[in-house]
Design an enzyme around this catalytic site. Sequence first.
Site, PDB file in Angstrom:
ATOM      1  N   GLU A  65      85.125  14.667  73.497  1.00 10.19           N
ATOM      2  CA  GLU A  65      84.034  13.686  73.520  1.00 10.19           C
ATOM      3  C   GLU A  65      82.813  14.212  74.285  1.00 10.19           C
ATOM      4  O   GLU A  65      81.675  13.925  73.904  1.00 10.19           O
ATOM      5  CB  GLU A  65      84.561  12.403  74.174  1.00 10.19           C
ATOM      6  CG  GLU A  65      83.781  11.167  73.816  1.00 10.19           C
ATOM      7  CD  GLU A  65      84.500   9.900  74.289  1.00 10.19           C
ATOM      8  OE1 GLU A  65      85.680   9.712  73.944  1.00 10.19           O
ATOM      9  OE2 GLU A  65      83.889   9.112  75.011  1.00 10.19           O
ATOM     10  N   ASP A  66      83.030  14.959  75.349  1.00  2.59           N
ATOM     11  CA  ASP A  66      81.906  15.345  76.213  1.00  2.59           C
ATOM     12  C   ASP A  66      81.362  16.746  75.947  1.00  2.59           C
ATOM     13  O   ASP A  66      80.448  17.192  76.646  1.00  2.59           O
ATOM     14  CB  ASP A  66      82.317  15.240  77.691  1.00  2.59           C
ATOM     15  CG  ASP A  66      82.479  13.790  78.114  1.00  2.59           C
ATOM     16  OD1 ASP A  66      82.210  12.900  77.277  1.00  2.59           O
ATOM     17  OD2 ASP A  66      82.865  13.545  79.261  1.00  2.59           O
TER      18      ASP A  66
END
Length: 188
Positions: A65-66
């Site tokens: 996600e990051d």
Amino acid sequence: MSSPTQEARVLRAAVFAARVHATHKRKGAAAEPYVNHVLEVAQILAEHGAPEEAILAGLLHDTVEDSDQDPDPITHERLVAEFGAAVAAIVAEATDDKSLPKETRKALQVRNAPKKSDAAKMLKLADKISNLRAITAAPPANWEHARRVEYVGWAGRVAVGLKGVNPALDALFEATYRGAMAKLAEEA
Ligand code: ZN
């Protein structure tokens, strides 16, 4: 070569996460290194008897996600190759679909929580515990009181669907949630 020990596997995931998050900071006023958060999530899981796959996924849970803006984004396939399908599957269960608007993602977390695997439920509960601690101890500078109240309330609604797997973890969430609400009430 003999197969790696559990300590070696856990530390390998910790180093992998530290490298992925090397330039990432927490949103709180202290702007802590992001890896502090995933280490805390993994520690909570380890201290509450979660299986090794959940602890490894705890370390890795924000790497996909990051890293989407990074030159070399981490993919699900990469996690499968490095850590195996079981760990990668738990990470995938704990990863939001970033193509959706934020409010939709938050609503989906509440709705989908009860459908997660036991390992993903424990991981997401530990994640919410870490986030509530952060909001209570050092909230982001631009988060008004109302926004913090809304966040804590939302985390509580997600947690309803995550409980029932690990009673000690459920109790830690409850205590953390109540502490966060009490602090917010004091500051109102
Ligand atoms: Zn997280």
